[in-house]
Design a protein around this motif. Structure first.
Motif, PDB file in Angstrom:
ATOM      1  N   UNK A 131     -18.962  12.267   5.160  1.00 52.36           N
ATOM      2  CA  UNK A 131     -18.447  10.923   4.943  1.00 52.36           C
ATOM      3  C   UNK A 131     -17.547  10.868   3.709  1.00 52.36           C
ATOM      4  N   UNK A 132     -17.389   9.669   3.146  1.00 54.16           N
ATOM      5  CA  UNK A 132     -16.473   9.476   2.024  1.00 54.16           C
ATOM      6  C   UNK A 132     -17.012  10.142   0.765  1.00 54.16           C
ATOM      7  N   UNK A 133     -16.150  10.875   0.068  1.00 52.07           N
ATOM      8  CA  UNK A 133     -16.568  11.729  -1.038  1.00 52.07           C
ATOM      9  C   UNK A 133     -16.124  11.133  -2.375  1.00 52.07           C
ATOM     10  N   UNK A 134     -17.046  10.899  -3.319  1.00 49.99           N
ATOM     11  CA  UNK A 134     -16.666  10.422  -4.657  1.00 49.99           C
ATOM     12  C   UNK A 134     -15.737  11.417  -5.342  1.00 49.99           C
ATOM     13  N   UNK A 135     -14.866  10.914  -6.254  1.00 50.56           N
ATOM     14  CA  UNK A 135     -13.814  11.758  -6.816  1.00 50.56           C
ATOM     15  C   UNK A 135     -13.729  11.661  -8.345  1.00 50.56           C
ATOM     16  N   UNK A 136     -14.731  12.165  -9.051  1.00 53.32           N
ATOM     17  CA  UNK A 136     -14.636  12.168 -10.515  1.00 53.32           C
ATOM     18  C   UNK A 136     -13.657  13.201 -11.045  1.00 53.32           C
ATOM     19  N   UNK A 137     -13.334  14.210 -10.238  1.00 54.25           N
ATOM     20  CA  UNK A 137     -12.411  15.281 -10.623  1.00 54.25           C
ATOM     21  C   UNK A 137     -11.106  15.130  -9.833  1.00 54.25           C
ATOM     22  N   UNK A 208      -0.999  22.017  -3.014  1.00 52.49           N
ATOM     23  CA  UNK A 208      -0.409  20.898  -3.749  1.00 52.49           C
ATOM     24  C   UNK A 208      -0.685  20.966  -5.245  1.00 52.49           C
ATOM     25  N   UNK A 209      -1.456  21.962  -5.689  1.00 51.79           N
ATOM     26  CA  UNK A 209      -1.804  22.079  -7.106  1.00 51.79           C
ATOM     27  C   UNK A 209      -0.825  22.992  -7.826  1.00 51.79           C
ATOM     28  N   UNK A 210      -0.617  22.736  -9.101  1.00 46.68           N
ATOM     29  CA  UNK A 210       0.188  23.662  -9.886  1.00 46.68           C
ATOM     30  C   UNK A 210      -0.661  24.878 -10.252  1.00 46.68           C
ATOM     31  N   UNK A 211      -0.006  25.874 -10.826  1.00 46.31           N
ATOM     32  CA  UNK A 211      -0.694  27.132 -11.130  1.00 46.31           C
ATOM     33  C   UNK A 211      -1.890  26.910 -12.050  1.00 46.31           C
ATOM     34  N   UNK A 212      -1.740  26.051 -13.044  1.00 46.52           N
ATOM     35  CA  UNK A 212      -2.831  25.794 -13.982  1.00 46.52           C
ATOM     36  C   UNK A 212      -4.033  25.189 -13.270  1.00 46.52           C
ATOM     37  N   UNK A 213      -3.760  24.294 -12.315  1.00 47.47           N
ATOM     38  CA  UNK A 213      -4.848  23.676 -11.570  1.00 47.47           C
ATOM     39  C   UNK A 213      -5.617  24.678 -10.727  1.00 47.47           C
ATOM     40  N   UNK A 214      -4.904  25.638 -10.142  1.00 47.61           N
ATOM     41  CA  UNK A 214      -5.573  26.664  -9.333  1.00 47.61           C
ATOM     42  C   UNK A 214      -6.426  27.561 -10.229  1.00 47.61           C
ATOM     43  N   UNK A 215      -5.899  27.937 -11.395  1.00 42.26           N
ATOM     44  CA  UNK A 215      -6.686  28.753 -12.320  1.00 42.26           C
ATOM     45  C   UNK A 215      -7.929  27.999 -12.791  1.00 42.26           C
ATOM     46  N   UNK A 216      -7.805  26.693 -13.006  1.00 48.48           N
ATOM     47  CA  UNK A 216      -8.961  25.890 -13.425  1.00 48.48           C
ATOM     48  C   UNK A 216     -10.062  25.925 -12.369  1.00 48.48           C
ATOM     49  N   UNK A 217      -9.683  25.735 -11.107  1.00 52.79           N
ATOM     50  CA  UNK A 217     -10.698  25.726 -10.051  1.00 52.79           C
ATOM     51  C   UNK A 217     -11.263  27.125  -9.857  1.00 52.79           C
ATOM     52  N   UNK A 218     -10.439  28.161 -10.032  1.00 54.18           N
ATOM     53  CA  UNK A 218     -10.936  29.535  -9.926  1.00 54.18           C
ATOM     54  C   UNK A 218     -11.962  29.819 -11.022  1.00 54.18           C
ATOM     55  N   UNK A 219     -11.684  29.353 -12.238  1.00 54.88           N
ATOM     56  CA  UNK A 219     -12.637  29.536 -13.344  1.00 54.88           C
ATOM     57  C   UNK A 219     -13.957  28.836 -13.038  1.00 54.88           C
ATOM     58  N   UNK A 220     -13.864  27.627 -12.480  1.00 54.36           N
ATOM     59  CA  UNK A 220     -15.077  26.874 -12.180  1.00 54.36           C
ATOM     60  C   UNK A 220     -15.889  27.545 -11.067  1.00 54.36           C
ATOM     61  N   UNK A 221     -15.194  28.154 -10.106  1.00 56.70           N
ATOM     62  CA  UNK A 221     -15.870  28.790  -8.973  1.00 56.70           C
ATOM     63  C   UNK A 221     -16.412  30.170  -9.303  1.00 56.70           C
ATOM     64  N   UNK A 222     -15.914  30.806 -10.362  1.00 54.32           N
ATOM     65  CA  UNK A 222     -16.265  32.190 -10.661  1.00 54.32           C
ATOM     66  C   UNK A 222     -17.781  32.351 -10.805  1.00 54.32           C
ATOM     67  N   UNK A 243      -7.610  35.273  -5.010  1.00 48.19           N
ATOM     68  CA  UNK A 243      -7.983  36.649  -4.710  1.00 48.19           C
ATOM     69  C   UNK A 243      -8.062  37.479  -5.983  1.00 48.19           C
ATOM     70  N   UNK A 244      -7.087  37.275  -6.882  1.00 47.48           N
ATOM     71  CA  UNK A 244      -7.078  38.033  -8.132  1.00 47.48           C
ATOM     72  C   UNK A 244      -8.229  37.639  -9.048  1.00 47.48           C
ATOM     73  N   UNK A 245      -8.538  36.344  -9.091  1.00 44.27           N
ATOM     74  CA  UNK A 245      -9.555  35.850 -10.014  1.00 44.27           C
ATOM     75  C   UNK A 245     -10.976  36.023  -9.479  1.00 44.27           C
ATOM     76  N   UNK A 246     -11.157  35.902  -8.168  1.00 40.17           N
ATOM     77  CA  UNK A 246     -12.501  35.919  -7.588  1.00 40.17           C
ATOM     78  C   UNK A 246     -12.852  37.231  -6.907  1.00 40.17           C
ATOM     79  N   UNK A 247     -11.878  38.115  -6.760  1.00 38.65           N
ATOM     80  CA  UNK A 247     -12.146  39.417  -6.181  1.00 38.65           C
ATOM     81  C   UNK A 247     -12.656  39.329  -4.752  1.00 38.65           C
ATOM     82  N   UNK A 248     -13.724  40.069  -4.469  1.00 40.63           N
ATOM     83  CA  UNK A 248     -14.244  40.139  -3.103  1.00 40.63           C
ATOM     84  C   UNK A 248     -14.833  38.830  -2.617  1.00 40.63           C
ATOM     85  N   UNK A 249     -15.033  37.875  -3.510  1.00 40.94           N
ATOM     86  CA  UNK A 249     -15.534  36.560  -3.084  1.00 40.94           C
ATOM     87  C   UNK A 249     -14.515  35.850  -2.206  1.00 40.94           C
TER      88      UNK A 249
END
Length: 262
Positions: A131-137, A208-222, A243-249
Motif C-alpha cells: 500500500x501507500x509508503x511513508x516517505x521520511x527519506x 533519477x538520482x545523481x551520483x551522490x544519491x546512489x553512493x548514499x543509498x549504497x552506503x546505507x545498504x552495505x 556493483x562496485x560498492x556492494x560486490x557480490x550482493x
C-alpha cells in the motif's frame, strides 16, 4: 518463494528462444502476478517460460504507469482480483504526454475485481502488498497528475507500492519502480512485517538520482542485504556504482531471471 521476471528492459539468456525485452516490468511472485509490463510482452514471455498467463487469480499493480499496466488485458481471465492504490487510475502526464494506465478503470473492472487499498494487505499466504509508503527519506516522483477540478499538479505517485514476502530468514521485497524511494520502502516493509529485509528485486528508480544519491543509498545498504537484484529503472550508471560498492550482493537481472527468497 520464487520470483520470476516476465518483463524487463533486458533479456538475461538466449534460452528459451523468443524472450523479448521492453521498457517495463512484470514478475511472478509465488502465485501472484506483480505488474504486467508495457505492451503484451509479459504474457508472451510467460508462455515461453511455460507459465500460463490466464491462470493468475491475484494481480498486484505497483502504480499507475503505462509500463507496468499496459499488458494487463492478457492476464484478465477468470475475473482475477486486482489490488491497487486508489490513485492508480488518476490521469498522469509527463511533458504533456499521457503516461498513466492505458485503460479506464471501468474496462479493467469489467474483467476483474478491483480492490483498492492504502494500507498493507496480505494478498496470498506470506505475500503482502504494502500500500501507500511513508516517505521520511528522498523519494522519486515524476510527472504531473490531473486533479478533481481538472488542474495539473506535481504527481507524488502516492500509489507506488511494493510486495513484501515473509520468510523464516527475513523479508523478500519486490519493487515495481520504487517511486516511494528505496530506503523508505525497505524501512516500511520492516515496520509492517517486524523483520529485516534480506532480498530486494526489481526497479529502484535510481536512474533519477545523481551520483551522490546512489553512493548514499549504497552506503546505507552495505552489509544489510544478501541480494539486491536491480532491474528496469535502476539505470546503467546506478548499476555500475551498486556493483562496485556492494560486490557480490548486487545482481543484474532481466527477463527470465529467477530469484529465490530462501
Amino acid at each position: 518463494m520464487q520470483v520470476r521476471i516476465l518483463s524487463d528492459n533486458t533479456v538475461v539468456d538466449s534460452r528459451p528462444k523468443g524472450l523479448v525485452g521492453e521498457w517495463g516490468f512484470s514478475a511472478v511472485v509465488g502465485d501472484v502476478l506483480f505488474d504486467a509490463g508495457q505492451a503484451g510482452v509479459a504474457a508472451a514471455n510467460a508462455r515461453r517460460l511455460d507459465i500460463d498467463p490466464t491462470e493468475f487469480e491475484t494481480i498486484v499493480v505497483s502504480h499507475g504507469h503505462y509500463d507496468h499496466t499496459g499488458g494487463l488485458p492478457a492476464f484478465l481471465h477468470g475475473e482475477p482480483t486486482v489490488y491497487a492504490h486508489p490513485d492508480t487510475f488518476t490521469t498522469k502526464l509527463k511533458d504533456g504526454t499521457h503516461i498513466g494506465v492505458p485503460y479506464t478503470r471501468d474496462f479493467i473492472d469489467s474483467q476483474a475485481e478491483i480492490v483498492t487499498h492504502c494500507e498493507p494487505v496480505e494478498v496470498a499466504p506470506s505475500v503482502h502488498a504494502l500500500g501507500e509508503i511513508p516517505r521520511p527519506h528522498p523519494d522519486n516522483p515524476v510527472g504531473e497528475r490531473v486533479t478533481a477540478d481538472g488542474s495539473l499538479e506535481p504527481d507524488p505517485i502516492s500509489d507506488d507500492q511494493s510486495i513484501a514476502v515473509e520468510t523464516e530468514r527475513g523479508i523478500g521485497l519486490v519493487l515495481g519502480c520504487c517511486h516511494a524511494g528505496l530506503r523508505n520502502t525497505i524501512e516500511y516493509a520492516e515496520t509492517v512485517l517486524e523483520d529485516e529485509v534480506r532480498w530486494v528485486v526489481g526497479g529502484t528508480h535510481l536512474v533519477a538520482s545523481d551520483e551522490a544519491g546512489v553512493y548514499d543509498i549504497a552506503d546505507w545498504l552495505d552489509g544489510k542485504l544478501e541480494t539486491l537484484a536491480g532491474s528496469h529503472c535502476t539505470g546503467v550508471e546506478a548499476e555500475r556504482i551498486l556493483s562496485a560498492e556492494l560486490g557480490d550482493t548486487f545482481e543484474s537481472i532481466g527477463v527470465g531471471s529467477v530469484v529465490e527468497f530462501e
